[in-house]
Scaffold this active site. Sequence first.
Site, PDB file in Angstrom:
ATOM      1  N   ASP A 185      42.611  33.642  40.507  1.00  0.00           N
ATOM      2  CA  ASP A 185      42.070  34.203  41.550  1.00  0.00           C
ATOM      3  C   ASP A 185      41.940  35.428  41.665  1.00  0.00           C
ATOM      4  O   ASP A 185      42.583  35.909  42.197  1.00  0.00           O
ATOM      5  CB  ASP A 185      41.252  33.752  42.305  1.00  0.00           C
ATOM      6  CG  ASP A 185      39.380  33.620  42.625  1.00  0.00           C
ATOM      7  OD1 ASP A 185      38.761  34.906  42.015  1.00  0.00           O
ATOM      8  OD2 ASP A 185      39.040  33.275  43.803  1.00  0.00           O
ATOM      9  N   ASP A 234      36.225  36.730  36.357  1.00  0.00           N
ATOM     10  CA  ASP A 234      37.990  36.732  37.187  1.00  0.00           C
ATOM     11  C   ASP A 234      38.870  35.347  37.535  1.00  0.00           C
ATOM     12  O   ASP A 234      39.300  35.516  38.503  1.00  0.00           O
ATOM     13  CB  ASP A 234      37.831  37.795  38.701  1.00  0.00           C
ATOM     14  CG  ASP A 234      37.062  36.896  39.159  1.00  0.00           C
ATOM     15  OD1 ASP A 234      35.729  36.142  39.542  1.00  0.00           O
ATOM     16  OD2 ASP A 234      37.582  37.055  40.898  1.00  0.00           O
ATOM     17  N   GLU A 235      38.083  34.348  36.630  1.00  0.00           N
ATOM     18  CA  GLU A 235      38.517  33.631  36.888  1.00  0.00           C
ATOM     19  C   GLU A 235      38.818  32.623  36.071  1.00  0.00           C
ATOM     20  O   GLU A 235      38.375  32.446  35.790  1.00  0.00           O
ATOM     21  CB  GLU A 235      37.743  32.515  38.928  1.00  0.00           C
ATOM     22  CG  GLU A 235      38.402  32.817  39.601  1.00  0.00           C
ATOM     23  CD  GLU A 235      36.975  31.617  40.765  1.00  0.00           C
ATOM     24  OE1 GLU A 235      37.128  30.304  40.206  1.00  0.00           O
ATOM     25  OE2 GLU A 235      35.809  32.420  40.470  1.00  0.00           O
TER      26      GLU A 235
HETATM   27 MG   LIG Z   1      37.518  36.207  42.710  1.00  0.00          MG
END
Ligand SMILES: [Mg+2]
Length: 432
Positions: free
Chosen positions: A55, A148-149
């Site tokens: 993350d 973003d993960e």
């Molecule tokens: Mg994040």
Amino acid sequence: MTHDLHRTARLHRPGLCRDCLWMTDDLTDNRCPACASPRLVSHPELWDLTLAHLDCDAFYASVEKRDRPELAEQPVIVGGGVRGVVTTCCYIARTYGVRSAMPMFKALKACPEAVVISPDFSKYRRESRRIMGLVAELSPLVQPLSLDEAWIDLAGTERLNGGPGAFQMARLQRRIQTEIGLSVSVGLGPNKTLAKISSDLDKPRGFAVIGAREAKGFLAGRPVTLLPGVGPAFARTLERDGVRRIGDLSSVGAKVLTQRYGAFGLRLAELAEGRDLRTVDPHEARKGISAETTFNTDIRDLQSLKDELWRMSERAAGQARARGVAGRVATLKLKTADFQIITRRRTLPGPIQTATLLFQTTCDILTREADGRAFRLIGAGLSDLVETSAEATDLFTSDESRARVREGTMDRIRARFGAAAVTTGRNLKPRN
Ligand SMILES: [Mg+2]
């Protein structure tokens, strides 16, 4: 035998240096003997865990700060625009109490000196592709949850990638920092839920581990909102029923939880024990969700087709909400009396997970297709899916946000009192 016992005892102290990647089975110091870094990670199950969650830390804000180094020490908020909310804020802004999804006027009241930057999604998508490119070098089993993960299944990659999963993730974290200039946090766990929870424990630049043996105890004292799918409203329902902490779910037990909340109750009971059988599925986002029905007798009449389409929209959207996903593409499927299949897709201004918006979109297409022909099947679907975490509320358009509140409430009433407890006005209409 003695040798084995000795080995077992030693293996209880596996350790890894996050800076120089030095590894040991017997960590004794709190600094790395190779590079003197204090950034060590140690856990009894460190070499056994192969499920990771990656993350990025304050992703959009971090990209902006990287590109404008003069902002490094300043509070930065990415957001604004039509909806006027905070999309992401950097860790300095967070110390002032600024949070994601907060209205901008409120954020600026808390932190008047903040630098506000409007989001540049094409730039974030580009950086996301670079990061995911590095992730993909480790394993084909990568499931992105958002830009973003991602979850990464590293089982069986140890020999190919030169070390256990923990080592690979520490090296990846270092590479993303040096090659892309962004900081990420890593969580390792025995399953998806625990890996995701653990990536959040040590942010930013975190590296946290939750082992299978400690999972239940770790979760027991934490609030139920830590579990996927338990938002503030459902947490209030649980609290009314005497459940505040995850351990309370175990005390109530699977049977009662299932009676009270249906399938989701059963899932909560499993999660409370630290169990989650979901696998990392790289194609999940593309698969989509749909519902279709074949009529007893063919239908020509537009109003009757609309009624059926509403039912299918409700079913598909309900599945999307239960899975915690939303789709950017809505699909209408029709089959004519002579078995011709018609599929029409429409890309939406933002991801949706409500019957209201799915129906609006597909009904619009239906109106043009239903020209008096007889149809034997109708279906509604969502694809190009994104995960919808509580933080991701800014993904939705304002129409979709309003519909989500309404339909989310109905989900909870249904979960509590059974499917027949709520019917929308549309379903109460007399059928012809
Ligand atoms: Mg994040």
